[in-house]
Design a protein around this motif. Structure first.
Motif, short mmCIF file in Angstrom:
data_model
loop_
_atom_site.label_atom_id
_atom_site.label_comp_id
_atom_site.label_asym_id
_atom_site.label_seq_id
_atom_site.Cartn_x
_atom_site.Cartn_y
_atom_site.Cartn_z
N GLY A 5 0.79 -1.22 0.00
CA GLY A 5 0.00 0.00 0.00
C GLY A 5 0.82 1.26 0.00
N SER A 6 1.92 1.28 0.77
CA SER A 6 2.74 2.49 0.82
C SER A 6 3.42 2.75 -0.53
N TYR A 7 3.79 1.68 -1.23
CA TYR A 7 4.46 1.79 -2.54
C TYR A 7 3.49 2.35 -3.58
N ILE A 8 2.29 1.79 -3.64
CA ILE A 8 1.29 2.24 -4.60
C ILE A 8 0.78 3.62 -4.24
N GLY A 9 0.56 3.85 -2.94
CA GLY A 9 0.09 5.16 -2.50
C GLY A 9 1.11 6.26 -2.74
N ARG A 10 2.40 5.93 -2.60
CA ARG A 10 3.45 6.93 -2.86
C ARG A 10 3.44 7.37 -4.32
N GLN A 11 3.27 6.40 -5.23
CA GLN A 11 3.20 6.75 -6.65
C GLN A 11 1.99 7.61 -6.94
N PHE A 12 0.88 7.31 -6.29
CA PHE A 12 -0.35 8.07 -6.44
C PHE A 12 -0.14 9.53 -6.00
N LEU A 13 0.53 9.70 -4.87
CA LEU A 13 0.77 11.06 -4.36
C LEU A 13 1.78 11.80 -5.23
N GLN A 14 2.77 11.10 -5.73
CA GLN A 14 3.72 11.73 -6.65
C GLN A 14 3.00 12.24 -7.89
N ASP A 15 2.10 11.43 -8.42
CA ASP A 15 1.35 11.83 -9.61
C ASP A 15 0.45 13.03 -9.32
N PHE A 16 -0.09 13.08 -8.11
CA PHE A 16 -0.90 14.23 -7.72
C PHE A 16 -0.05 15.49 -7.66
N ILE A 17 1.11 15.39 -7.03
CA ILE A 17 1.99 16.54 -6.88
C ILE A 17 2.44 17.08 -8.24
N TYR A 18 2.79 16.18 -9.15
CA TYR A 18 3.30 16.59 -10.46
C TYR A 18 2.19 16.77 -11.51
N ASP A 19 0.95 16.62 -11.07
CA ASP A 19 -0.21 16.74 -11.96
C ASP A 19 -0.10 15.75 -13.12
N ASP A 20 0.25 14.51 -12.78
CA ASP A 20 0.41 13.45 -13.77
C ASP A 20 -0.73 12.44 -13.73
N MET A 21 -1.83 12.78 -13.06
CA MET A 21 -2.99 11.89 -13.06
C MET A 21 -4.12 12.53 -13.86
N PRO A 22 -5.05 11.72 -14.37
CA PRO A 22 -6.15 12.27 -15.16
C PRO A 22 -6.92 13.35 -14.40
N ALA A 23 -7.40 14.32 -15.11
CA ALA A 23 -8.09 15.45 -14.49
C ALA A 23 -9.30 15.01 -13.68
N ALA A 24 -10.04 14.01 -14.18
CA ALA A 24 -11.24 13.55 -13.48
C ALA A 24 -10.89 12.90 -12.14
N ILE A 25 -9.81 12.14 -12.13
CA ILE A 25 -9.35 11.51 -10.88
C ILE A 25 -8.84 12.58 -9.92
N ARG A 26 -8.09 13.52 -10.43
CA ARG A 26 -7.55 14.59 -9.59
C ARG A 26 -8.69 15.40 -8.94
N LYS A 27 -9.74 15.66 -9.68
CA LYS A 27 -10.87 16.41 -9.15
C LYS A 27 -11.54 15.65 -8.00
N GLN A 28 -11.69 14.33 -8.17
CA GLN A 28 -12.29 13.53 -7.12
C GLN A 28 -11.41 13.51 -5.86
N VAL A 29 -10.11 13.45 -6.06
CA VAL A 29 -9.17 13.47 -4.93
C VAL A 29 -9.30 14.79 -4.16
N LEU A 30 -9.38 15.87 -4.89
CA LEU A 30 -9.53 17.18 -4.25
C LEU A 30 -10.87 17.28 -3.52
N ASP A 31 -11.92 16.75 -4.13
CA ASP A 31 -13.24 16.80 -3.51
C ASP A 31 -13.30 15.97 -2.23
N ILE A 32 -12.68 14.79 -2.26
CA ILE A 32 -12.76 13.87 -1.12
C ILE A 32 -11.78 14.24 -0.01
#
Length: 280
Positions: free
Chosen positions: A144-171
Motif C-alpha cells: 500500500g505504501s508503494y502504490i500510495g506513494r506513486q499516487f501522491l507523486q502523480d498528484f503533486i506533479y499533476d500526472d494523473m487524469p483530471a477527473a481523478i484529480r478532481k475527485q481526490v480534491l473533492d474527497i
C-alpha cells in the motif's frame, strides 16, 4: 489463555484461546519495531482489550512486521512482557504466519501485500529463503505504501487524469503541503501513503488506477517471486488487504507472467488460530 497476534504496520489482529477452546477476538493498532521504540509499543499495548485479560494470559505468540532480526524480536518480547510478566512470549515474523495460514504443511511461496510487502520460499515447515524487505523508503513493492506513494507523486506533479484529480480534491481536500506534512513531519508516513489505496481500489475500473495496481504488483513479482528457484512450479499464496481487495488485478498479473496464484486471504489470523488450537 493463549494470545495470538498477527501484526502489520497498520493494525494487529488478536485472538485469545481459552483452555476449553473458546476463542475471543479484538483489534489494536499495528506494531513495527523498525518504526517504534519499545516504549512506543508498550504504550500501544496498554489498551482495554489487552488489559482486561492480564491475569489470564500464560502464552503469547506474536507474529509481526519487522520481527525478523533477533534484536527486533527481543524489543517486542520485552514490550509484551511488560504487560504480561508471567507469560511465555514467542515472537516471529509475519511471513511465517502467512506461510502457516496459506500453505499449511505444503511447500509454496508465501507473500504479504498489506501496508508493506514481503515474501518467502516455504518448504512446509520453515521459510528456507526470503527476499530483502527494506521498508517503505527502499522497497515494499506492491504494498500500500508503494502504490500510495506513486499516487501522491502523480498528484503533486499533476500526472494523473483530471477527473481523478478532481475527485481526490473533492474527497481529501489535498494539497502538496498536506502531503509533505504527513510524509515528513507526522508519524507513520507509510500508513498515510497506504491509506490512499482505498480510493485507488474503489476506482480501479479507471485505467489510471488499474495501472497503478498492475504496475505495483508486477514490480513485486519481479523483485520477489521471480527470484525464487522454480517459482513457476510452486503455488504462490498471498495475505494482506491490498492483495485481497485487488485479487482480480493480482491474478491477472500472475497470469500474464505465467505464475500460479493459489490462495489470497486478507488476514492469516484464522489459520493461525487453528494451528495453535491443536497445540492446547
Amino acid at each position: 489463555m493463549i494470545l495470538i497476534a498477527d501484526s502489520g504496520s497498520s493494525k494487529t489482529d488478536w485472538r485469545g484461546i481459552q483452555t476449553d477452546g473458546t476463542v475471543s477476538q479484538f483489534r489494536t493498532v499495528g506494531f513495527n519495531p523498525y518504526y517504534q521504540s519499545k516504549q512506543d509499543m508498550i504504550a500501544g499495548l496498554n489498551v482495554p482489550p489487552l488489559l482486561a485479560v492480564k491475569q489470564q494470559v500464560r502464552e503469547v505468540h506474536f507474529y509481526g512486521a519487522g520481527c525478523t532480526s533477533e534484536s527486533n524480536q527481543e524489543s517486542v518480547r520485552q514490550a509484551i512482557n511488560s504487560l504480561y510478566p508471567e507469560a511465555q512470549v514467542f515472537v516471529d515474523h509475519d511471513l511465517l504466519a502467512s506461510a502457516r495460514a496459506t500453505c499449511g504443511h505444503e511447500a509454496g511461496i508465501a507473500c504479504i501485500l498489506g501496508t508493506g510487502s514481503n515474501s518467502g520460499d516455504y518448504d512446509g515447515e520453515t521459510i528456507t529463503q526470503s527476499r530483502p524487505s527494506p521498508g517503505y523508503l527502499l522497497g515494499d513493492e506492491g504494498g500500500g505504501s508503494y502504490i500510495g506513494r506513486q499516487f501522491l507523486q502523480d498528484f503533486i506533479y499533476d500526472d494523473m487524469p483530471a477527473a481523478i484529480r478532481k475527485q481526490v480534491l473533492d474527497i481529501y481536500n489535498l494539497s502538496i503541503f498536506d502531503i509533505q506534512d504527513n510524509v515528513y513531519k507526522k508519524p507513520f508516513p507509510n500508513r498515510y501513503m497506504a491509506g490512499f489505496c482505498t480510493f485507488i481500489t474503489q476506482h480501479k475500473s479507471d485505467p489510471y488506477c488499474y495501472q497503478l495496481l498492475y504496475k505495483g504488483f508486477k514490480d513485486f513479482f519481479h523483485r520477489h517471486v521471480m527470484r525464487y528457484e522454480q517459482y513457476q512450479k510452486k503455488p504462490v499464496n498471498f495475505v494482506g488487504s491490498i492483495a485481497f481487495f485487488n485479487h482480480d488485478v493480482l491474478r491477472k498479473v500472475g497470469e500474464d507472467l505465467n505464475i500460479q496464484i493459489k490462495t489470497v486471504i486478507e488476514t492469516p489470523i484464522a489459520g493461525l488460530t487453528l494451528y495453535h488450537q491443536k497445540k492446547i
